[in-house]
Enzyme design. Sequence first.
Site, PDB file in Angstrom:
ATOM      1  N   PHE A   1       0.860  -1.187   0.000  1.00  0.00           N
ATOM      2  CA  PHE A   1       0.000   0.000   0.000  1.00  0.00           C
ATOM      3  C   PHE A   1       0.898   1.240   0.000  1.00  0.00           C
ATOM      4  O   PHE A   1       1.896   1.290   0.727  1.00  0.00           O
ATOM      5  CB  PHE A   1      -0.885  -0.036   1.249  1.00  0.00           C
ATOM      6  CG  PHE A   1      -1.999   0.954   1.224  1.00  0.00           C
ATOM      7  CD1 PHE A   1      -3.106   0.748   0.414  1.00  0.00           C
ATOM      8  CD2 PHE A   1      -1.960   2.103   2.003  1.00  0.00           C
ATOM      9  CE1 PHE A   1      -4.147   1.668   0.391  1.00  0.00           C
ATOM     10  CE2 PHE A   1      -2.994   3.018   1.985  1.00  0.00           C
ATOM     11  CZ  PHE A   1      -4.097   2.803   1.175  1.00  0.00           C
TER      12      PHE A   1
ATOM     13  N   ASP B   1       1.391  -5.503   8.423  1.00  0.00           N
ATOM     14  CA  ASP B   1       0.245  -4.618   8.261  1.00  0.00           C
ATOM     15  C   ASP B   1      -0.979  -5.520   8.099  1.00  0.00           C
ATOM     16  O   ASP B   1      -1.077  -6.291   7.134  1.00  0.00           O
ATOM     17  CB  ASP B   1       0.471  -3.731   7.020  1.00  0.00           C
ATOM     18  CG  ASP B   1      -0.725  -2.837   6.697  1.00  0.00           C
ATOM     19  OD1 ASP B   1      -1.856  -3.177   7.085  1.00  0.00           O
ATOM     20  OD2 ASP B   1      -0.521  -1.828   6.003  1.00  0.00           O
TER      21      ASP B   1
ATOM     22  N   TYR C   1     -11.425   0.460  10.740  1.00  0.00           N
ATOM     23  CA  TYR C   1     -12.622   0.940  10.020  1.00  0.00           C
ATOM     24  C   TYR C   1     -13.027   0.009   8.878  1.00  0.00           C
ATOM     25  O   TYR C   1     -14.032   0.261   8.223  1.00  0.00           O
ATOM     26  CB  TYR C   1     -12.421   2.368   9.495  1.00  0.00           C
ATOM     27  CG  TYR C   1     -11.076   2.631   8.834  1.00  0.00           C
ATOM     28  CD1 TYR C   1     -10.801   2.180   7.562  1.00  0.00           C
ATOM     29  CD2 TYR C   1     -10.086   3.330   9.515  1.00  0.00           C
ATOM     30  CE1 TYR C   1      -9.575   2.412   6.973  1.00  0.00           C
ATOM     31  CE2 TYR C   1      -8.855   3.574   8.934  1.00  0.00           C
ATOM     32  CZ  TYR C   1      -8.601   3.120   7.664  1.00  0.00           C
ATOM     33  OH  TYR C   1      -7.375   3.345   7.094  1.00  0.00           O
ATOM     34  N   LYS C   2     -12.249  -1.050   8.640  1.00  0.00           N
ATOM     35  CA  LYS C   2     -12.612  -1.963   7.555  1.00  0.00           C
ATOM     36  C   LYS C   2     -13.463  -3.102   8.140  1.00  0.00           C
ATOM     37  O   LYS C   2     -14.616  -2.895   8.457  1.00  0.00           O
ATOM     38  CB  LYS C   2     -11.352  -2.488   6.869  1.00  0.00           C
ATOM     39  CG  LYS C   2     -10.502  -1.385   6.224  1.00  0.00           C
ATOM     40  CD  LYS C   2      -9.270  -1.973   5.581  1.00  0.00           C
ATOM     41  CE  LYS C   2      -8.267  -0.938   5.129  1.00  0.00           C
ATOM     42  NZ  LYS C   2      -8.707  -0.100   4.020  1.00  0.00           N
TER      43      LYS C   2
ATOM     44  N   ARG D   1     -12.913  -4.227  -7.230  1.00  0.00           N
ATOM     45  CA  ARG D   1     -12.605  -4.921  -5.980  1.00  0.00           C
ATOM     46  C   ARG D   1     -13.889  -5.144  -5.184  1.00  0.00           C
ATOM     47  O   ARG D   1     -14.682  -4.229  -4.990  1.00  0.00           O
ATOM     48  CB  ARG D   1     -11.629  -4.050  -5.187  1.00  0.00           C
ATOM     49  CG  ARG D   1     -10.969  -4.719  -4.026  1.00  0.00           C
ATOM     50  CD  ARG D   1      -9.928  -3.812  -3.426  1.00  0.00           C
ATOM     51  NE  ARG D   1     -10.521  -2.697  -2.709  1.00  0.00           N
ATOM     52  CZ  ARG D   1      -9.974  -2.068  -1.658  1.00  0.00           C
ATOM     53  NH1 ARG D   1      -8.781  -2.459  -1.243  1.00  0.00           N
ATOM     54  NH2 ARG D   1     -10.560  -1.067  -1.069  1.00  0.00           N
TER      55      ARG D   1
HETATM   56  C1  LIG Z   1      -2.882  -1.926   3.563  1.00  0.00           C
HETATM   57  C2  LIG Z   1      -3.097  -0.562   4.135  1.00  0.00           C
HETATM   58  N1  LIG Z   1      -2.118   0.015   4.839  1.00  0.00           N
HETATM   59  C3  LIG Z   1      -2.263   1.250   5.354  1.00  0.00           C
HETATM   60  C4  LIG Z   1      -3.418   1.978   5.182  1.00  0.00           C
HETATM   61  C5  LIG Z   1      -3.515   3.371   5.728  1.00  0.00           C
HETATM   62  O1  LIG Z   1      -4.323   3.442   6.853  1.00  0.00           O
HETATM   63  P1  LIG Z   1      -4.523   4.830   7.640  1.00  0.00           P
HETATM   64  O2  LIG Z   1      -5.280   5.756   6.751  1.00  0.00           O
HETATM   65  O3  LIG Z   1      -5.331   4.433   8.852  1.00  0.00           O
HETATM   66  O4  LIG Z   1      -3.192   5.353   7.998  1.00  0.00           O
HETATM   67  C6  LIG Z   1      -4.475   1.402   4.466  1.00  0.00           C
HETATM   68  C7  LIG Z   1      -5.737   2.141   4.282  1.00  0.00           C
HETATM   69  O5  LIG Z   1      -6.663   1.713   3.653  1.00  0.00           O
HETATM   70  C8  LIG Z   1      -4.304   0.102   3.921  1.00  0.00           C
HETATM   71  O6  LIG Z   1      -5.269  -0.479   3.199  1.00  0.00           O
END
Ligand SMILES: Cc1ncc(COP(=O)(O)O)c(C=O)c1O
Length: 410
Positions: free
Chosen positions: A125, A196, A221-222, A369
């Site tokens: 990500f 992560d 939040y997911k 997705r």
């Molecule tokens: C795999 C992954 N890592 C990191 C993040 C970032 O999260 P945050 O906005 O809480 O920092 C996300 C957000 O969707 C994500 O999907």
Amino acid sequence: MPTRDDCLELDRLDGLAPRRDDFVLAPDLIYLDGNSLGPLTRATRERVLATLDEEWATGLIRSWNAAGWMAAPTRVGDRLAPLIGARAGEVVVADTLTLLLAKVILGALDLRRDRSVVLTDAANFHSDLYVAEAMARRAGRPVTLRAIERDTLDDELSEDVALVMLTHVDFRTGEMLDLAGVTERVHAAGALMLWDFAHSTGAVPLDVTAANVDFAAGCTYKYLNAGPGAPGFLYVRESWQGLIENPLPGWLGHARPFDFERGYVAAPGVQAFVTSSPSVIALSALDGALDAFAGVSMDDVREKSLALTDLFIELVEARLPGAFTLVTPRDHARRGSQVALRHEDAYGIIQALIARGVIGDFRAPDVCRFGFTPLYLRFVDVYDAVTHLVEVLEGAEHRDPAYATRNPVT
Ligand SMILES: Cc1ncc(COP(=O)(O)O)c(C=O)c1O
């Protein structure tokens, strides 16, 4: 190919089906985006209203003590811990995922001062990549971020690797990595492991204790349904607590915050990773949202998740042969709880589905997705979603000029 009636029968036999009533969902909506933003639960709503009306409006500042606001990051962390196989005292809820990754990256680099590389996945990500790059530059010594093809991990685990940071379930493809196997190989190379869990927590069974994971962080939040912008969570294995330092010390990670001492003394345990005041209302939302998992076995969630994703893949391939390229692994052991389909008109397809009340999302450059969330999704929803997909493509609804311009959030 399963029929709609077959799907209704699967729903009738589904032990998790009653859980749908815990959620506030419009009856005619098919929500395939709980991997991005989970829906509101009834318990969350009640818990937040109680925090507003009883704790804040009435209790005011007394609630820091009387309602246990100050202890909420670790108290709610303890409630979340079983979902990742952690023990009480190993999880704290604070900040957001990216910030937590930043803290652990710098802290872990200090634990391996003789090493100079952070290894990650080039397809990680983007936020993870940005923060890892920036933290490597700020390590106080020359450290480089090496972003690799994930299949080459074993070859890249050289003696200079201090930390490996990987996302357990790929946000785009839904590919799931081998938690225990990768962690073991990273340890064998003398490096530390940071996972992560953004697309894993509440979606797949996790056991950080059995896998001997050093550190993990995720968002709530997911699949945990704590609401937009809800705080992240951090897991620090007990054996690292007191050794790894929070590089952003603040008063609420201090051992005695209300002594207002000049010098920083880290609080014991995972509390040391807290920097600032807890986001009380958001923590209440998560506290309420976790009720949906009470008494639920993650193995049952996993079994239904695989059945839902299998069904979706089978129906798409049978009813729309050749229309999409499946990017998500077919192999159960390598599949998270989403299905990603590649199509050159992916954005328009998702928009046309949303217009029909089937909500998925688009991930650039060309991925449709779909997230599958066993606590509230029915087998018949999967069947109906595919019917909508068939009708969108047959009617070329995705070519509507209204979908030519992308929204800021896709
Ligand atoms: C795999 C992954 N890592 C990191 C993040 C970032 O999260 P945050 O906005 O809480 O920092 C996300 C957000 O969707 C994500 O999907």
